[in-house]
Each structure stands twice: as C-alpha cells, then as structure tokens.
Design a protein around this motif. Sequence first.
Motif, mmCIF file in Angstrom:
data_model
loop_
_atom_site.group_PDB
_atom_site.id
_atom_site.type_symbol
_atom_site.label_atom_id
_atom_site.label_comp_id
_atom_site.label_asym_id
_atom_site.label_seq_id
_atom_site.Cartn_x
_atom_site.Cartn_y
_atom_site.Cartn_z
ATOM 1 N N ARG A 214 0.848 -1.287 0.013
ATOM 2 C CA ARG A 214 -0.254 -0.209 0.143
ATOM 3 C C ARG A 214 0.720 1.247 -0.040
ATOM 4 N NH1 ARG A 214 -3.413 -3.582 2.731
ATOM 5 N NH2 ARG A 214 -5.537 -3.618 1.927
ATOM 6 N N CYS A 215 1.747 1.141 0.602
ATOM 7 C CA CYS A 215 3.031 2.318 0.706
ATOM 8 C C CYS A 215 3.352 2.785 -0.634
ATOM 9 C CB CYS A 215 4.056 2.119 1.729
ATOM 10 S SG CYS A 215 3.492 1.550 3.578
ATOM 11 N N ARG A 216 3.799 1.822 -1.365
ATOM 12 C CA ARG A 216 4.605 2.018 -2.709
ATOM 13 C C ARG A 216 3.196 2.238 -3.602
ATOM 14 N NH1 ARG A 216 9.032 -2.791 -3.257
ATOM 15 N NH2 ARG A 216 10.420 -1.955 -1.746
ATOM 16 N N MET A 217 2.046 1.803 -3.493
ATOM 17 C CA MET A 217 1.063 1.962 -4.571
ATOM 18 C C MET A 217 0.707 3.647 -4.057
ATOM 19 S SD MET A 217 -0.054 -0.291 -6.277
ATOM 20 C CE MET A 217 0.182 -1.864 -6.656
ATOM 21 N N LEU A 218 0.809 3.864 -3.039
ATOM 22 C CA LEU A 218 0.469 5.451 -2.730
ATOM 23 C C LEU A 218 1.510 6.307 -3.423
ATOM 24 C CD1 LEU A 218 -1.711 7.374 -1.337
ATOM 25 C CD2 LEU A 218 -0.195 7.442 0.464
ATOM 26 N N ARG A 219 2.670 5.896 -3.086
ATOM 27 C CA ARG A 219 3.614 6.691 -3.901
ATOM 28 C C ARG A 219 3.299 6.707 -5.527
ATOM 29 N NH1 ARG A 219 8.422 4.063 -2.123
ATOM 30 N NH2 ARG A 219 7.784 4.693 -0.139
ATOM 31 N N SER A 220 3.081 5.791 -5.937
ATOM 32 C CA SER A 220 2.805 5.634 -7.335
ATOM 33 C C SER A 220 1.521 6.345 -7.824
ATOM 34 C CB SER A 220 2.414 3.983 -7.779
ATOM 35 O OG SER A 220 2.409 3.915 -9.203
ATOM 36 N N VAL A 221 0.487 6.590 -6.948
ATOM 37 C CA VAL A 221 -0.524 7.527 -7.288
ATOM 38 C C VAL A 221 0.093 8.741 -7.568
ATOM 39 C CG1 VAL A 221 -2.674 8.507 -6.523
ATOM 40 C CG2 VAL A 221 -2.160 6.116 -6.154
ATOM 41 N N PHE A 222 0.729 9.298 -6.643
ATOM 42 C CA PHE A 222 1.237 10.832 -6.652
ATOM 43 C C PHE A 222 2.244 10.827 -7.819
ATOM 44 C CE2 PHE A 222 0.006 10.574 -2.069
ATOM 45 C CZ PHE A 222 -1.002 11.537 -2.367
ATOM 46 N N SER A 223 3.288 9.962 -8.217
ATOM 47 C CA SER A 223 3.902 9.973 -9.135
ATOM 48 C C SER A 223 3.420 10.054 -10.689
ATOM 49 C CB SER A 223 5.080 8.535 -9.033
ATOM 50 O OG SER A 223 5.778 8.959 -7.898
ATOM 51 N N SER A 224 2.319 9.021 -10.570
ATOM 52 C CA SER A 224 1.536 9.026 -11.990
ATOM 53 C C SER A 224 0.817 10.223 -12.277
ATOM 54 C CB SER A 224 0.421 7.806 -11.653
ATOM 55 O OG SER A 224 1.490 6.458 -11.793
ATOM 56 N N VAL A 225 0.266 10.867 -11.291
ATOM 57 C CA VAL A 225 -0.159 12.200 -11.642
ATOM 58 C C VAL A 225 0.645 13.187 -12.071
ATOM 59 C CG1 VAL A 225 -1.428 14.180 -10.342
ATOM 60 C CG2 VAL A 225 -1.955 11.918 -9.656
ATOM 61 N N PHE A 226 2.060 13.288 -11.632
ATOM 62 C CA PHE A 226 3.230 14.060 -12.025
ATOM 63 C C PHE A 226 3.525 13.672 -13.254
ATOM 64 C CE2 PHE A 226 7.980 14.631 -12.222
ATOM 65 C CZ PHE A 226 7.914 16.075 -11.843
ATOM 66 N N GLY A 227 3.364 12.334 -13.866
ATOM 67 C CA GLY A 227 3.349 11.688 -15.266
ATOM 68 C C GLY A 227 2.633 12.521 -16.056
ATOM 69 N N VAL A 228 1.351 12.284 -15.606
ATOM 70 C CA VAL A 228 0.247 12.974 -16.473
ATOM 71 C C VAL A 228 0.337 14.247 -16.965
ATOM 72 C CG1 VAL A 228 -2.150 13.888 -16.405
ATOM 73 C CG2 VAL A 228 -1.549 11.412 -15.300
ATOM 74 N N LEU A 229 0.940 15.174 -15.852
ATOM 75 C CA LEU A 229 1.455 16.630 -16.110
ATOM 76 C C LEU A 229 2.563 16.714 -17.288
ATOM 77 C CD1 LEU A 229 1.450 18.156 -12.560
ATOM 78 C CD2 LEU A 229 -0.235 18.520 -14.433
ATOM 79 N N GLY A 230 3.592 15.617 -17.068
ATOM 80 C CA GLY A 230 4.797 15.697 -18.084
ATOM 81 C C GLY A 230 4.014 15.334 -19.447
ATOM 82 N N ALA A 231 3.224 14.162 -19.508
ATOM 83 C CA ALA A 231 2.668 13.883 -20.660
ATOM 84 C C ALA A 231 2.067 14.823 -21.523
ATOM 85 C CB ALA A 231 1.928 12.345 -20.509
ATOM 86 N N ILE A 232 1.053 15.498 -20.794
ATOM 87 C CA ILE A 232 0.448 16.507 -21.311
ATOM 88 C C ILE A 232 1.278 17.874 -21.754
ATOM 89 C CG2 ILE A 232 -1.008 18.634 -20.599
ATOM 90 C CD1 ILE A 232 -2.582 16.511 -18.788
ATOM 91 N N TYR A 233 2.305 18.288 -21.138
ATOM 92 C CA TYR A 233 3.237 19.060 -21.378
ATOM 93 C C TYR A 233 4.002 18.742 -22.777
ATOM 94 C CZ TYR A 233 7.606 21.921 -21.639
ATOM 95 O OH TYR A 233 8.849 22.590 -22.141
ATOM 96 N N CYS A 234 4.390 17.476 -23.093
ATOM 97 C CA CYS A 234 5.063 16.904 -24.079
ATOM 98 C C CYS A 234 4.069 17.033 -25.248
ATOM 99 C CB CYS A 234 5.348 15.402 -23.852
ATOM 100 S SG CYS A 234 6.545 14.973 -25.215
ATOM 101 N N LEU A 235 2.921 16.577 -25.060
ATOM 102 C CA LEU A 235 1.654 16.383 -26.148
ATOM 103 C C LEU A 235 1.214 17.973 -26.593
ATOM 104 C CD1 LEU A 235 -0.218 14.832 -27.583
ATOM 105 C CD2 LEU A 235 -1.839 15.153 -25.836
#
Length: 198
Positions: free
Chosen positions: A84-105
């Motif tokens: 659960r700890c790593r999954m929670l960290r992955s949620v926040f990281s993935s939101v960060f990734g969404v922002l990066g992908a939107i910037y690139c797109l």
Amino acid sequence: MCTGKCARFVGLTLISLSLICILANTLLLVPNGETTWTNVDNLSLQVWLMAGFIGGGLMVLCPGIAAVRAGGKGCCGAGCCGNRCRMLRSVFSSVFGVLGAIYCLSVSGTGLQIGPKCLMDDNEWNYPFQDTGGSYLLNYTQWSLCKEPPNVVTWHVTLFSLLVAASCLELLLCGIQVVNATIGVICGDCRKKEGAPR
C-alpha cells in the motif's frame, strides 16, 4: 489482473516510452543527424522547450520507476501493508507523469502545426509553414521551401509525430496507473494472497 502485476507492466512500458521521448528530443537537436545547425537561431522554439526530454522523458520516467517498484514485493514483504505504501507513492508519481505527458503532447502538437524553422530562399531563418494551420503536413510540394538543414521537414515531422504518439500513450498509461494504484492502496496487492500458504 492483480494490481501489482498491472503496475509492473505499466511501469516497464512507461520507462520504455520515456526513453523513446528522450531519444526523439535529442535527435531534434541535431537536424539530419548533424550538429551544424544546433544553435538557438536555427532550431524552432518547440525543440528548445525540451518537451520530450523533460515532459515525456524525465517526468514520466519517475512514475514508471515508481510503478515498477509498486509492482514488486511490498515494503513489509507479503505481510502487513501489502504494498500500500508503494502504491500510494505511485498514485502521486503518476499524477506527476500525467502533467509531463500533457506538456510533451501540447508542445509537440504545436511543433507539428507550426513546422520547422529553416533557411529559406531569401537567406533568412524562419517558419515557412507557421500560417498554414498544419496543412503543410499533407502538401509535400511545400516542403521544398526549406533549403537547409537538408531533409529538415521530414526529420521534424517524424520526430514530433513520434513524441505526440508516445505522449498520448504515456497519458493513457499514467491515468491507468492512477486508478490501478488507488485500488492497490485500498485493497492491497492481490499477489500476497496468491502466495499465501493454504
């Protein structure tokens, strides 16, 4: 599919896509594979914004690694937290990734619409396709307006198209991982149940 296995698959795919974006952006800095034109005056603004390197690359590489780690063994083994700890960290990281992908797109899409900066007949570096609204993409006869760098339009269109496609996939996969990791936080990693003694 188990949330851990899904996270690992998504993470490995994101890592691969981020490396493709970094490579594509690096190649955009050397039109036609030559460093002759690699300077601020000769390359388009969209190349210098480093959307593939920063947005689709580094900002997606982090959630990719976090997703792979979330798909590994839990921080307490197969016991208490069930990843659960790593999954929670992955949620926040993935939101960060969404922002990066939107910037690139957004930057890559703009780069495709405006077209490359190149040397024209009047010996000035300019954007000959800026006012075409992207119609130059299908009108190959216009591509001859660019005299230097050689094959710059093909180079520009191919690499920015690759960045657009990769960032769309990154956006989709980061979104999937947000949902998957949220389920993993709530329910835990189902693999602990699969490996438990009967």
